[in-house]
Design a protein around this motif. Structure first.
Motif, PDB file in Angstrom:
ATOM      1  N   UNK A   1       0.593   4.344  -0.010  1.00  0.00           N
ATOM      2  CA  UNK A   1       0.326   5.409   0.968  1.00  0.00           C
ATOM      3  C   UNK A   1       0.723   4.959   2.369  1.00  0.00           C
TER       4      UNK A   1
ATOM      5  N   UNK B   1      -9.530  17.227   4.635  1.00  0.00           N
ATOM      6  CA  UNK B   1      -9.265  15.861   5.107  1.00  0.00           C
ATOM      7  C   UNK B   1     -10.440  15.327   5.920  1.00  0.00           C
TER       8      UNK B   1
ATOM      9  N   UNK C   1      -5.014   7.332  14.067  1.00  0.00           N
ATOM     10  CA  UNK C   1      -6.139   6.902  14.894  1.00  0.00           C
ATOM     11  C   UNK C   1      -7.320   7.853  14.715  1.00  0.00           C
ATOM     12  N   UNK C   2      -7.002   9.138  14.625  1.00  0.00           N
ATOM     13  CA  UNK C   2      -8.073  10.138  14.523  1.00  0.00           C
ATOM     14  C   UNK C   2      -8.884   9.967  13.232  1.00  0.00           C
ATOM     15  N   UNK C   3      -8.199   9.570  12.167  1.00  0.00           N
ATOM     16  CA  UNK C   3      -8.918   9.446  10.893  1.00  0.00           C
ATOM     17  C   UNK C   3      -9.470   8.035  10.658  1.00  0.00           C
ATOM     18  N   UNK C   4      -9.385   7.199  11.690  1.00  0.00           N
ATOM     19  CA  UNK C   4     -10.068   5.910  11.598  1.00  0.00           C
ATOM     20  C   UNK C   4      -9.205   4.728  11.225  1.00  0.00           C
ATOM     21  N   UNK C   5      -7.900   4.830  11.494  1.00  0.00           N
ATOM     22  CA  UNK C   5      -7.030   3.685  11.180  1.00  0.00           C
ATOM     23  C   UNK C   5      -7.176   2.608  12.245  1.00  0.00           C
ATOM     24  N   UNK C   6      -7.354   1.381  11.796  1.00  0.00           N
ATOM     25  CA  UNK C   6      -7.372   0.259  12.731  1.00  0.00           C
ATOM     26  C   UNK C   6      -5.952   0.026  13.233  1.00  0.00           C
TER      27      UNK C   6
ATOM     28  N   UNK D   1      -8.951   1.994   2.899  1.00  0.00           N
ATOM     29  CA  UNK D   1      -8.785   1.265   1.636  1.00  0.00           C
ATOM     30  C   UNK D   1      -9.886   1.604   0.640  1.00  0.00           C
TER      31      UNK D   1
ATOM     32  N   UNK E   1      -3.594  -1.507  10.745  1.00  0.00           N
ATOM     33  CA  UNK E   1      -3.047  -0.603   9.727  1.00  0.00           C
ATOM     34  C   UNK E   1      -1.811   0.119  10.279  1.00  0.00           C
TER      35      UNK E   1
ATOM     36  N   UNK F   1     -12.366   2.940  15.714  1.00  0.00           N
ATOM     37  CA  UNK F   1     -11.666   3.397  14.498  1.00  0.00           C
ATOM     38  C   UNK F   1     -12.624   3.401  13.300  1.00  0.00           C
ATOM     39  N   UNK F   2     -13.401   2.329  13.188  1.00  0.00           N
ATOM     40  CA  UNK F   2     -14.362   2.248  12.065  1.00  0.00           C
ATOM     41  C   UNK F   2     -15.404   3.356  12.174  1.00  0.00           C
TER      42      UNK F   2
ATOM     43  N   UNK G   1      -5.758  12.780   1.395  1.00  0.00           N
ATOM     44  CA  UNK G   1      -6.180  11.440   0.923  1.00  0.00           C
ATOM     45  C   UNK G   1      -5.986  10.350   1.967  1.00  0.00           C
ATOM     46  N   UNK G   2      -5.326  10.693   3.063  1.00  0.00           N
ATOM     47  CA  UNK G   2      -4.988   9.679   4.073  1.00  0.00           C
ATOM     48  C   UNK G   2      -6.203   8.874   4.582  1.00  0.00           C
ATOM     49  N   UNK G   3      -7.337   9.530   4.873  1.00  0.00           N
ATOM     50  CA  UNK G   3      -8.490   8.727   5.337  1.00  0.00           C
ATOM     51  C   UNK G   3      -8.947   7.697   4.297  1.00  0.00           C
TER      52      UNK G   3
ATOM     53  N   UNK H   1     -10.958  -1.147  17.474  1.00  0.00           N
ATOM     54  CA  UNK H   1     -11.206  -1.171  16.025  1.00  0.00           C
ATOM     55  C   UNK H   1     -12.628  -0.713  15.688  1.00  0.00           C
TER      56      UNK H   1
ATOM     57  N   UNK I   1      -6.959   6.159   2.176  1.00  0.00           N
ATOM     58  CA  UNK I   1      -5.968   5.084   2.221  1.00  0.00           C
ATOM     59  C   UNK I   1      -6.191   4.187   3.434  1.00  0.00           C
ATOM     60  N   UNK I   2      -6.432   4.827   4.572  1.00  0.00           N
ATOM     61  CA  UNK I   2      -6.634   4.081   5.818  1.00  0.00           C
ATOM     62  C   UNK I   2      -7.833   3.138   5.708  1.00  0.00           C
TER      63      UNK I   2
ATOM     64  N   UNK J   1     -15.008   6.240  13.504  1.00  0.00           N
ATOM     65  CA  UNK J   1     -14.404   7.551  13.208  1.00  0.00           C
ATOM     66  C   UNK J   1     -14.361   7.856  11.716  1.00  0.00           C
ATOM     67  N   UNK J   2     -14.490   6.836  10.913  1.00  0.00           N
ATOM     68  CA  UNK J   2     -14.509   7.091   9.463  1.00  0.00           C
ATOM     69  C   UNK J   2     -15.783   7.827   9.051  1.00  0.00           C
TER      70      UNK J   2
ATOM     71  N   UNK K   1       0.891  -1.142   0.000  1.00  0.00           N
ATOM     72  CA  UNK K   1       0.000   0.000   0.000  1.00  0.00           C
ATOM     73  C   UNK K   1       0.939   1.203   0.000  1.00  0.00           C
TER      74      UNK K   1
ATOM     75  N   UNK L   1      -1.547  14.218  -0.172  1.00  0.00           N
ATOM     76  CA  UNK L   1      -1.420  12.926   0.522  1.00  0.00           C
ATOM     77  C   UNK L   1      -2.076  12.983   1.900  1.00  0.00           C
ATOM     78  N   UNK L   2      -1.944  14.119   2.559  1.00  0.00           N
ATOM     79  CA  UNK L   2      -2.580  14.256   3.871  1.00  0.00           C
ATOM     80  C   UNK L   2      -4.097  14.209   3.759  1.00  0.00           C
TER      81      UNK L   2
END
Lengths: 307, 225
Positions: free
Chosen positions: A23, B149, A218-223, B107, A226, B74-75, B100-102, B71, B104-105, B77-78, A21, B97-98
């Motif tokens: 990114x 973002x 974590x803030x943007x929802x990463x498990x 997928x 990840x 985390x889910x 687009x990060x969410x 988790x 990527x996180x 928070x999306x 990945x 890239x910043x």
């Protein structure tokens, strides 16, 4: 512990750790002291591992060499008065021929004896003037023979015969080689353990240094998987590259400073030959697996501590 | 959408929020105000699951925060876009890239993502700063990148913690306008601010409600300013 194992298994099975990945690979900053530390330490540790492994492999080879070289042969030494020597030798040969487990027995000629003694007496020594014992070279069959039985029979009929099955020479040599093999392997394991500790420390330091990155993810929802994978991939790759460099340098040094013509010599046989070189591949692979496990455990522990 | 039921939060024995009961409906625009240190940030952090109540309960999207795993949070928070006063970027990645990060996180990067990113950059007025790195941005630009973002995943809730704290009045108005636009698109907005003029400005455009936190409690829950 079981959580780590199940988590790692889950991550491996769901390909999070394998999948590329672009990114995710970049979320951990590529520079920093932990990057250099990991690369340098794994290179040094791999370098040392190559030598520990080489010592171990060489010792194992010497053990086999020393064992095999003397294992299937014995020597019978007959001391007798000159007028009785011929009779005694004939009797001894007769006994040897009728002993089961002995394939062949032959008298070592005067020329051969001279050659054997040449290192001590020189090429022109008048050996015929010395009262040397007659030597009989015994070749054992694969099944071997009963040494004690033969000794008893010889003592009865050929009193001046001394049977040397080489065991008293061979045993300590093989034992020494086996000890060297074990020490080499132990050193390799110690180096590997130290590498694991070093990678764990570096991974934890990196995670501390990059706490901001983890907080953002974590803030943007990463498990957790990840976040862990981002660090695991980075450290595993660095360790792989570092260990590859260390292995290559060590191999280069071995090639440069090892004389291949001396490989079979008893004390100068430290080196790798033939397929032994392939075993070096194990080192970067082991380091990579170690980095994977150590970083995953470290990342898991750090992330768990954040909740 | 977010429900507090007698929720309290303490840290190392000292109570920061006490007995909060509140229901934030879908599509609402809420200001969270109060003096510095009153617990605005703590309250917002509970709204996106960063902090869990010590007593009482908080439900987000009908899920009890106390029962959620890391988790799960985390889910969840999306579906919530968060903007901090200090923005929190990955400084080694450029702003695209910043933003687009969410994606990527979670997928969710797909062939349409590039168009989506361009539209977002145009919306926040940063088309000409595509390759800029976060440290090169001004305060206002940083807040707009943070907003981009926060909304790239098309979240249901936008939580902004003092986003106008470090920007001038003009930029504050611009950010507020973007948040009002999002609210009009049906997003729930929670905006912490102690700037009363900003609140008054918002109220002239949307039905904004004010939650005032003082003495660890929500004092004027649901009341208009």
């Amino acid at each position: 512990m079981m959580n780590y194992i199940f988590g790692l298994f889950d991550a491996l099975m769901t390909t999070r750790l394998w999948s590329r990945d672009a990114q995710r690979d970049r979320v951990v900053p590529p520079t920093g002291y932990t990057a250099t530390l990991t690369l340098f330490s794994s290179a040094v540790m791999a370098f040392l591992s190559v030598f520990a492994l080489t010592l171990s492999i060489s010792a194992a080879r010497l053990s086999v060499y020393w064992g095999d070289a003397l294992a299937n042969s014995s020597t019978l030494q007959i001391s007798a008065r000159a007028d009785q020597m011929e009779t005694q030798v004939a009797l001894a040969l007769q006994i040897l021929k009728t002993t089961s487990g002995i394939e062949a027995a032959r008298v070592i000629s005067y020329e051969e004896q001279q050659k054997l003694l040449e290192p001590w007496f020189g090429p022109a020594a008048p050996l015929q003037r010395l009262s040397l014992p007659t030597l009989i070279d015994i070749t054992e069959a694969a099944s071997g023979y009963n040494v004690e039985n033969l000794r008893l029979r010889l003592a009865a009929d050929v009193p001046g015969a001394i049977l040397d099955d080489h065991a008293r020479w061979r045993r300590p040599l093989v034992q020494a080689a086996n000890t060297l093999w074990a020490i080499g392997l132990f050193c390799a394991l110690l180096i590997l353990s130290a590498s694991g500790a070093m990678i764990t420390l570096a991974a934890r330091a990196s995670m501390s240094a990059n706490s901001q990155v983890i907080a953002v993810l974590r803030m943007i929802g990463a498990h957790d998987s990840y976040v862990a994978a981002a660090f695991v991939q980075r450290f595993t790759f660095r360790t792989f590259i570092g260990s590859l460099i260390g292995c290559a340098l060590a191999a280069l040094l071995l090639i440069t400073f090892t004389d291949p013509t001396q490989q079979a010599a008893i004390l100068t046989g430290l080196g790798l030959e033939g397929r032994d070189w392939l075993r070096l591949i194990v080192i970067p692979v082991l380091f990579t697996v170690l980095a994977l496990l150590a970083t995953y455990a470290a990342a898991h522990r750090v992330l768990k501590g954040l909740s | 959408m977010i429900k507090f039921d007698s929720a309290s939060y303490s840290y190392t024995g000292s109570e920061l929020l006490s007995d909060i009961t509140l229901d934030i409906a879908s599509g609402a625009f809420h200001f969270v105000t109060g003096p510095s240190g009153s617990g605005k940030t703590t309250f917002l952090k509970m709204c996106y699951g960063e902090l869990r109540p010590n007593t009482g309960a908080v439900q987000i999207f009908d899920q009890d925060l106390g029962q959620m795993t890391r988790d799960d949070i985390a889910s969840m928070r999306r579906k919530i876009g968060v903007i901090h006063q200090d923005c929190q970027f990955l400084d080694h990645l450029n702003i695209v890239d910043n933003i687009a990060l969410p994606l990527s996180v979670s997928q969710q990067i797909n062939p349409n993502s590039e168009t989506q990113l361009k539209e977002l950059l145009a919306w926040v007025g940063l088309t000409n700063r595509v390759n800029a790195m976060p440290p090169e941005l001004s305060g206002g630009e940083r807040q707009r990148v943070a907003l981009a973002r926060a909304v790239i995943m098309s979240p249901d809730i936008i939580i902004a913690d003092e986003p106008t704290g470090n920007v001038d009045w003009e930029m504050s108005q611009r950010l507020l306008k973007l948040l009002i636009e999002l609210n009009k698109m049906g997003k729930t907005v929670l905006l912490a601010s102690h700037d009363l003029s900003l609140i008054r400005l918002a109220k002239s455009h949307v039905q904004a409600r004010v939650l005032r936190i003082s003495d660890k409690r929500i004092r004027i829950a649901g009341a208009d300013l």
